[in-house]
Design an enzyme around this catalytic site. Structure first.
Site, mmCIF file in Angstrom:
data_model
loop_
_atom_site.group_PDB
_atom_site.id
_atom_site.type_symbol
_atom_site.label_atom_id
_atom_site.label_comp_id
_atom_site.label_asym_id
_atom_site.label_seq_id
_atom_site.Cartn_x
_atom_site.Cartn_y
_atom_site.Cartn_z
ATOM 1 N NE ARG A 1 -2.470 1.075 3.520
ATOM 2 C CZ ARG A 1 -3.175 1.235 4.631
ATOM 3 N NH1 ARG A 1 -4.455 0.942 4.649
ATOM 4 N NH2 ARG A 1 -2.615 1.669 5.741
ATOM 5 C CB THR B 1 -2.229 7.272 -3.116
ATOM 6 O OG1 THR B 1 -1.664 5.947 -3.227
ATOM 7 C CG2 THR B 1 -1.346 8.255 -3.857
ATOM 8 C CG ASP C 1 2.500 -3.137 8.652
ATOM 9 O OD1 ASP C 1 2.557 -4.349 8.349
ATOM 10 O OD2 ASP C 1 2.707 -2.227 7.837
ATOM 11 C CG ASP D 1 6.130 -3.264 9.449
ATOM 12 O OD1 ASP D 1 6.513 -3.744 8.366
ATOM 13 O OD2 ASP D 1 5.962 -2.046 9.636
#
Ligand code: PRP
Length: 207
Positions: free
Chosen positions: A102, A106, A198, A201
């Site tokens: 991602r 944006t 995340d 991560d």
């Protein structure tokens, strides 16, 4: 779109371990593997089966097997942590891969890898991605599958945000969703709240 939330004590306990910021990477990966087993188990409840003759040590009888084992598609990176557990329950399945990251400005997905059969007509697909946030990544992935003729997509997520679910609903794609939680929403960085951070991560370390 059919949305199924697994409200089971064992699933919720694994989810809690994944949410907890003190959970280290090995424990996070273990909880994700175990939760994936539960998501696949629930998703497979509606899979068509076929009967075939077998012999027990005592007598002849009928056995049951999946009529059409699904293609498994983990979305890299984070979906990789679900792949082995899904294949463990569905050992006859094949696996394809989609790599998406991602964009941090944006928030739209950037595709960097695609390894899928050319034609998916008649083959159900299980998409594996722990997070449905804005829905951009999963919409992109499911569109790739539909473009190849797939008409039966099940998305397995750990967490889903309402806005992501709405985006998938609006997409008109032929899919259903199995998740362990529908969370409150997204923050200004498009992270799921309360979420778990995340998932890539937390499994594999920051990039
Ligand atoms: C995360 C997650 C989803 C996506 C969800 O991946 O695993 O694929 O973001 O966000 P969205 O619904 O707003 O598209 P990320 O892009 O961080 O890549 P990673 O798996 O490599 O960490």
């Amino acid at each position: 779109m059919d949305v199924h939330v697994i409200d089971h004590p064992l699933a919720q306990a694994r989810l809690t371990a994944m949410r907890d910021a003190r959970t280290d990477s090995p424990s996070f990966r273990a909880a994700l593997r175990e939760l994936t087993t539960m998501l696949v188990y629930e998703a497979a409840r509606s899979f068509p089966v076929e009967k075939y003759p077998i012999q027990t040590p005592v007598t002849a009888t009928e056995g049951t097997r999946l009529a059409n084992p699904p293609l498994l598609v983990p979305v890299l990176r984070a979906g990789l942590g679900m792949a082995d557990a899904a294949l463990g329950l569905l050992p006859e399945s094949s696996m394809g891969f989609v790599g998406l990251a991602r964009d941090e400005e944006t928030f739209e997905p950037r595709a960097y890898m695609e390894s899928l059969p050319r034609v998916l007509t008649g083959l159900p697909v299980l998409v594996l991605d722990p997070m449905l946030a804005t829905g951009g990544s999963l919409e992109h992935c499911c569109r790739l599958l539909a473009d190849r003729g797939c008409t039966d997509i099940t998305v397995l997520c750990v967490l889903a945000a309402p806005v992501g679910i709405e985006r998938l609903e609006r997409s008109g794609l032929p899919l259903r969703l199995v998740t362990a939680s529908i969370d409150e929403g997204l923050n200004d960085r498009m992270f799921i709240v309360p979420g778990l951070g995340d998932a890539g991560d937390r499994q594999f370390g920051g990039m």
